[in-house]
Design an enzyme around this catalytic site. Structure first.
Site, mmCIF file in Angstrom:
data_model
loop_
_atom_site.group_PDB
_atom_site.id
_atom_site.type_symbol
_atom_site.label_atom_id
_atom_site.label_comp_id
_atom_site.label_asym_id
_atom_site.label_seq_id
_atom_site.Cartn_x
_atom_site.Cartn_y
_atom_site.Cartn_z
ATOM 1 C CB ALA A 122 -1.021 0.049 1.168
ATOM 2 C CB CYS A 123 1.873 3.749 -2.232
ATOM 3 S SG CYS A 123 2.759 5.118 -2.252
ATOM 4 N N GLY A 124 0.726 4.832 1.174
ATOM 5 C CA GLY A 124 -0.291 5.933 1.489
ATOM 6 C C GLY A 124 0.140 7.507 0.959
ATOM 7 C CB CYS A 126 2.609 6.337 -4.675
ATOM 8 S SG CYS A 126 3.766 5.456 -3.837
#
Lengths: 282, 282
Positions: A122-124, A126
């Site tokens: 998960a990229c909080g 990007c």
């Protein structure tokens, strides 16, 4: 630290120039902790995340990590924390597993996090067009009335060191401490991973019913990363101080969130990267 | 470092006792990198993992990380590495995303890793009854003939520092360097995350066709964790040296894998935690 000794004895070959001796040495213990979330209908639980940590205060670590990830939002979201009873799990490995039972709403948040945007992948950040979108919509605004005299901050690294074990004073373990505005140390936790040390103090606060940590100061023994500032923000800490350097994204997030971020707090000096208004001027 | 400046300028309020000045300061840049894996039939790719990193050498970071995770096993497994072309992605965010196209076998390994044991929640260690089971069955055995004189090791930290940027010499960035057995520095990479710095040098080796790094020495500017030793093992590095302390699990894995692990390599002295036989006696 409780429960488990965070230090392991070992033998080393010590070389100093041409001299060589074999002697005892100590190492910071690093062991994996698998955090499992138990489904509503019971059972052994599904693996949620694994972190490499120093054993000790595991309940606090799990509570703090689940809180930082938004899976639990209060003490009552966490029904129980226990070692696995599944007979298929080697008894020797039980100390490296912790099973969390959650209320249904928290369990659903955990599943959503796993399904949609698994932790780690998960990229909080990007996909966000600016740092302000990183701040959770339901985040409690940080306290703005707090004012601290620099002398109190200057004294904190020594207080943190005094509170550390003899071993970790040598730099073998990271430390995170929560201080009151009068400079007194409320909680101190240690770990090979600095994020774990912060999760442990947040977990302590959660379990003690002390969240949000408004009016408190977090001090970490090393650097301040984005992740660390994010964890402090979720815990409601208005001031974060680090003995070493912050990163660019840590400073950006602190600025946007209205947090005071101090770096290089050592030897009676410091740099204030954000929120300097909370520190009284000379 | 290439492409991007790893340092960001900022303003700080600097306090030293009673004196206060506002001045310029520099911060290590920390930005997320989302690694996407593109399916065989094309398309924008699925998020595989995100890491907080210092921009620069992103292709090496992605190649090294996918190699360390066992998704790619050679240079030819990686068809291409590129920034996303999906018009839905904000152009400003393109530099924080990298899309990897893999050969079908590597793609399948990536999917298996995602599905069965998602990174971050996968515990490569918890379920193992002993450290030996952590070592991949297909791991190339480490070279055993290598012998190094301590003087060569003692000189390496200074070589690493000389090779670092002015900024990172101040401690703002971690460094990882690969040295030849004669003490010459072959590659040096920097990052806010020490695991990223190691992935970058492994990615450099992969892309240069230099794997396994038999007969080479890895030096890291900070501590040696389990993860770091594991990455070095996959890259075939027989010697890992750290300027600071190793963890217990790092020492255990090095011992089991037949790797030489050196800690506290500084000021003409060191501690050898495993594989002392590769270092010539006085």
């Amino acid at each position: 630290m409780s429960e488990v000794e965070p230090v392991e004895r070992t033998r080393v070959v010590a070389r100093d120039g041409d001299r060589q001796v074999e002697r005892d040495d100590a190492l910071a213990v690093e062991e994996p902790l698998e955090i499992r979330i138990r489904p509503a209908q019971g059972g052994p639980g599904r693996p949620f995340v694994t972190t490499m940590r120093t054993p000790g205060n595991d309940e606090e670590l799990v509570a703090g990590l689940l809180f930082a990830e938004g899976v639990i939002q209060s003490r009552s979201d966490l029904r129980s924390l226990e070692r696995p009873v599944d007979p298929r799990i080697d008894p020797e490995l039980r100390s490296n597993v912790m099973v969390a039972s959650l209320v249904p709403e928290a369990h659903a948040r955990g599943e959503k996090l796993e399904r949609g945007t698994v932790m780690g992948s998960a990229c909080g950040v990007c996909g966000k067009t600016s740092i302000e979108n990183v701040i959770p919509a339901d985040a409690v605004p940080l306290e703005t009335r707090l004012r601290i005299r620099p002398e109190l901050l200057f004294a904190m690294p020594e207080r943190l060191r005094e509170g550390q074990s003899v071993f970790s004073k040598t730099g073998g373990l990271h430390a995170a401490g929560v201080f009151a505005a009068d400079g007194s140390l409320l909680a101190l936790r240690e770990d090979v991973g600095r994020h774990n040390a912060v999760d442990k103090v947040a977990g302590w606060a959660l379990r003690e019913g002390r969240l949000p940590l408004a009016g408190r100061i977090l001090l970490v023994s090393g650097r301040a990363s984005f992740e660390l500032v994010q964890k402090a923000l979720v815990a409601g800490l208005p001031v974060v101080a680090a003995v070493s350097a912050p990163s660019s994204l840590a400073a950006d997030l602190a600025e946007e969130a209205g947090m005071t971020l101090v770096g290089f707090l050592r030897g009676g000096s410091m740099n204030v990267y954000a929120g300097a208004g909370r520190i009284t001027a000379p």
